[in-house]
Design a protein around this motif. Sequence first.
Motif, PDB file in Angstrom:
ATOM      1  N   VAL A  56       0.857  -1.179   0.000  1.00  0.00           N
ATOM      2  CA  VAL A  56       0.000   0.000   0.000  1.00  0.00           C
ATOM      3  C   VAL A  56       0.898   1.236   0.000  1.00  0.00           C
ATOM      4  O   VAL A  56       1.914   1.303   0.700  1.00  0.00           O
ATOM      5  CB  VAL A  56      -0.931   0.012   1.223  1.00  0.00           C
ATOM      6  CG1 VAL A  56      -1.748   1.310   1.277  1.00  0.00           C
ATOM      7  CG2 VAL A  56      -1.866  -1.190   1.172  1.00  0.00           C
ATOM      8  N   VAL A  57       0.501   2.253  -0.773  1.00  0.00           N
ATOM      9  CA  VAL A  57       1.299   3.471  -0.922  1.00  0.00           C
ATOM     10  C   VAL A  57       1.115   4.360   0.300  1.00  0.00           C
ATOM     11  O   VAL A  57      -0.006   4.532   0.799  1.00  0.00           O
ATOM     12  CB  VAL A  57       0.890   4.226  -2.203  1.00  0.00           C
ATOM     13  CG1 VAL A  57       1.669   5.531  -2.321  1.00  0.00           C
ATOM     14  CG2 VAL A  57       1.131   3.347  -3.423  1.00  0.00           C
ATOM     15  N   GLU A  58       2.247   4.948   0.770  1.00  0.00           N
ATOM     16  CA  GLU A  58       2.204   5.917   1.851  1.00  0.00           C
ATOM     17  C   GLU A  58       3.239   7.007   1.582  1.00  0.00           C
ATOM     18  O   GLU A  58       4.295   6.744   1.005  1.00  0.00           O
ATOM     19  CB  GLU A  58       2.494   5.249   3.199  1.00  0.00           C
ATOM     20  CG  GLU A  58       3.852   4.589   3.286  1.00  0.00           C
ATOM     21  CD  GLU A  58       4.081   3.887   4.617  1.00  0.00           C
ATOM     22  OE1 GLU A  58       3.075   3.516   5.241  1.00  0.00           O
ATOM     23  OE2 GLU A  58       5.244   3.727   5.026  1.00  0.00           O
ATOM     24  N   THR A  59       2.902   8.227   1.982  1.00  0.00           N
ATOM     25  CA  THR A  59       3.791   9.368   1.796  1.00  0.00           C
ATOM     26  C   THR A  59       4.497   9.681   3.100  1.00  0.00           C
ATOM     27  O   THR A  59       3.865   9.744   4.152  1.00  0.00           O
ATOM     28  CB  THR A  59       3.011  10.604   1.318  1.00  0.00           C
ATOM     29  OG1 THR A  59       2.401  10.324   0.061  1.00  0.00           O
ATOM     30  CG2 THR A  59       3.945  11.799   1.159  1.00  0.00           C
ATOM     31  N   ARG A  60       5.822   9.890   3.007  1.00  0.00           N
ATOM     32  CA  ARG A  60       6.602  10.240   4.184  1.00  0.00           C
ATOM     33  C   ARG A  60       7.174  11.641   4.001  1.00  0.00           C
ATOM     34  O   ARG A  60       7.579  12.034   2.902  1.00  0.00           O
ATOM     35  CB  ARG A  60       7.736   9.238   4.406  1.00  0.00           C
ATOM     36  CG  ARG A  60       7.237   7.820   4.643  1.00  0.00           C
ATOM     37  CD  ARG A  60       8.390   6.872   4.954  1.00  0.00           C
ATOM     38  NE  ARG A  60       7.936   5.490   4.965  1.00  0.00           N
ATOM     39  CZ  ARG A  60       8.747   4.456   5.184  1.00  0.00           C
ATOM     40  NH1 ARG A  60      10.036   4.651   5.432  1.00  0.00           N
ATOM     41  NH2 ARG A  60       8.265   3.212   5.163  1.00  0.00           N
ATOM     42  N   GLY A  70      -2.208   7.576  -5.354  1.00  0.00           N
ATOM     43  CA  GLY A  70      -2.314   8.309  -4.109  1.00  0.00           C
ATOM     44  C   GLY A  70      -2.101   7.411  -2.922  1.00  0.00           C
ATOM     45  O   GLY A  70      -1.985   6.179  -3.041  1.00  0.00           O
ATOM     46  N   ASP A  71      -2.074   8.011  -1.746  1.00  0.00           N
ATOM     47  CA  ASP A  71      -1.897   7.235  -0.524  1.00  0.00           C
ATOM     48  C   ASP A  71      -3.062   6.260  -0.347  1.00  0.00           C
ATOM     49  O   ASP A  71      -4.225   6.579  -0.635  1.00  0.00           O
ATOM     50  CB  ASP A  71      -1.828   8.170   0.677  1.00  0.00           C
ATOM     51  CG  ASP A  71      -0.517   8.938   0.722  1.00  0.00           C
ATOM     52  OD1 ASP A  71       0.312   8.707  -0.175  1.00  0.00           O
ATOM     53  OD2 ASP A  71      -0.336   9.765   1.625  1.00  0.00           O
ATOM     54  N   GLY A  72      -2.737   5.064   0.137  1.00  0.00           N
ATOM     55  CA  GLY A  72      -3.748   4.041   0.370  1.00  0.00           C
ATOM     56  C   GLY A  72      -3.994   3.134  -0.808  1.00  0.00           C
ATOM     57  O   GLY A  72      -4.692   2.121  -0.670  1.00  0.00           O
ATOM     58  N   ALA A  73      -3.440   3.468  -1.970  1.00  0.00           N
ATOM     59  CA  ALA A  73      -3.637   2.627  -3.148  1.00  0.00           C
ATOM     60  C   ALA A  73      -2.762   1.379  -3.051  1.00  0.00           C
ATOM     61  O   ALA A  73      -1.619   1.426  -2.587  1.00  0.00           O
ATOM     62  CB  ALA A  73      -3.314   3.401  -4.416  1.00  0.00           C
ATOM     63  N   THR A  74      -3.316   0.268  -3.509  1.00  0.00           N
ATOM     64  CA  THR A  74      -2.556  -0.976  -3.556  1.00  0.00           C
ATOM     65  C   THR A  74      -1.833  -1.055  -4.894  1.00  0.00           C
ATOM     66  O   THR A  74      -2.434  -0.828  -5.946  1.00  0.00           O
ATOM     67  CB  THR A  74      -3.474  -2.189  -3.385  1.00  0.00           C
ATOM     68  OG1 THR A  74      -4.168  -2.072  -2.136  1.00  0.00           O
ATOM     69  CG2 THR A  74      -2.676  -3.482  -3.402  1.00  0.00           C
TER      70      THR A  74
END
Length: 403
Positions: free
Chosen positions: A333-337, A370-374
Motif C-alpha cells: 500500500v502506498v504511503e507518503t513520508r 495516491g496514498d492508500g492505493a494498492t
Amino acid sequence: MKRRIHLTSAIVLLTAVIAGCSDSGSSGKNAGAAGAERPPSPVSVVAMKKAEHPLTSLLPGRADAFQTADIRPRVSGVIKQIAFKEGSEVNEGDLLYKIEDDTYRAEVAQAQASLAKAEASVPTAQSNLARYERLVNSGATQIEYENAKVTLLQAQADVAQAKAALNAAEINLALTDIKAPFEGVTSVSTFSIGNVVTANQTDKLTTLRRLDPIYIDLTESSANLLRLREAITAGRVNQPGGQIADIRLTMEDGTQYPIIGKLDMSEMAVSETTGTFSIRAVFDNPDNLILPGMYVRASVTVGKENGYLIPQRAATRNARGELTAKFVNAQNVVETRVFEQSSVSGNNWLVADGIGDGDKLIVDGFQWIGDGATVAPVEATVDENGFVVEAPKAPEAAPAAKP
C-alpha cells in the motif's frame, strides 16, 4: 381435488423458476462487478540501504582571472611600436609597447658624463688630503687639513649623486619598453602608434589576464554554514581534515567541466545585505574553456554523512517546503513520508531519519497514485546520475516442452 393439487404444484414450480432467475441475475451482476475491478498498478521501487555518502552543496559562481593587470606607461612619450596581437597569449617579459626613447637615451648619456666629471675630482681631493695630513704638524694648519677632508667627502658625494642620476636615467630608458608582467591574454589596445602617453595616466593601454589557472568565486548562505558546523559538531557529518574536498563545475550549457578544483580561500565575514559569504576555488584551465565573467554552478563536497539517498526525481516538496517521497509498505500500500531535514548529495537528497533498511521507495509511477492505493512493486535500479530508472528485464519464457 386432483385439480387443486395440480394448481398448487404449478404455483410452487413457477415460484421456484422466478427465484432461480433472480439468483442467476444477481450472480451475473456480481461476477461482472468482480471482473470490472482494476488490478494493482505496477510501480518501480528501490530498496533503501543506509550508507555513508558525500554531502554536497550546489553554489552559484562567477569566473575571475587568476591575475589581472591594467597596462599603463610609467614614462611619457609617443608610442612607436605595438608588439603584440590583440587577444593573443603573451609570455612574461614579452614586449607589448615601445615608446620613443631618443630623449631618454640622451638623458642617460648626460648622466654618464656627469658621473665621469664627478669621478675625476676624487683623485685630486684624495691627494690634497694626503698632503695636508703629512704637513699638518709642519706648516699646514688644522683648518686646511679639515677643509681637504671635506673636499674629498664632497667629491665622493658628487660621484654617488651622479651614479644615482645615471641609474634613474637608465631605468626611464628601460621603461620605454612596456613588457608583460606575467603570462596571459591581452585585450584590445586602446591606444595606437603615434599616440602620446603620459606617465601613470588614468587610461590603460590594454589589460592582461592570466586564465590558467582561473578563479571561481562562489557564494554560500551563512545559514547553511551554521547548519554544517552544527552537524559536524554533533558527529553526523565527517569532514576529513576540516577542509572542503573536491569542487566540480557545471558550465552554462549544462556540460560538466572535466577538471576538479580545490578550495583557495573563504571569506571570514558575512555580507550584511545578502547574508552570504564568499568562497574562492581555483581550477586548472589549460584550454581556456572558462573565461572571466562566465556563470557556473559548483558542486562542493563538504564532508560525508550516514543516511539514505532519495533520487531527486522521486521526491517532491509540500506546501511548507518539506521534502516528501512515496513508499510501499509491507502490504503493498502506498504511503507518503515527510522529511523535515534533508541535504544534497550529488543528484540525490540525503536523509538520515524516517527510513529503515529495506524500505521500498517508489521512483517511477508515483505520479498517478495516491496514498492508500494498492500497487504491484517492481524492483528497479537508478543510475549513478540519479535520473534514469532502469527496471530489470523480465526473463524470457522457456520454450514449451514437446510431447
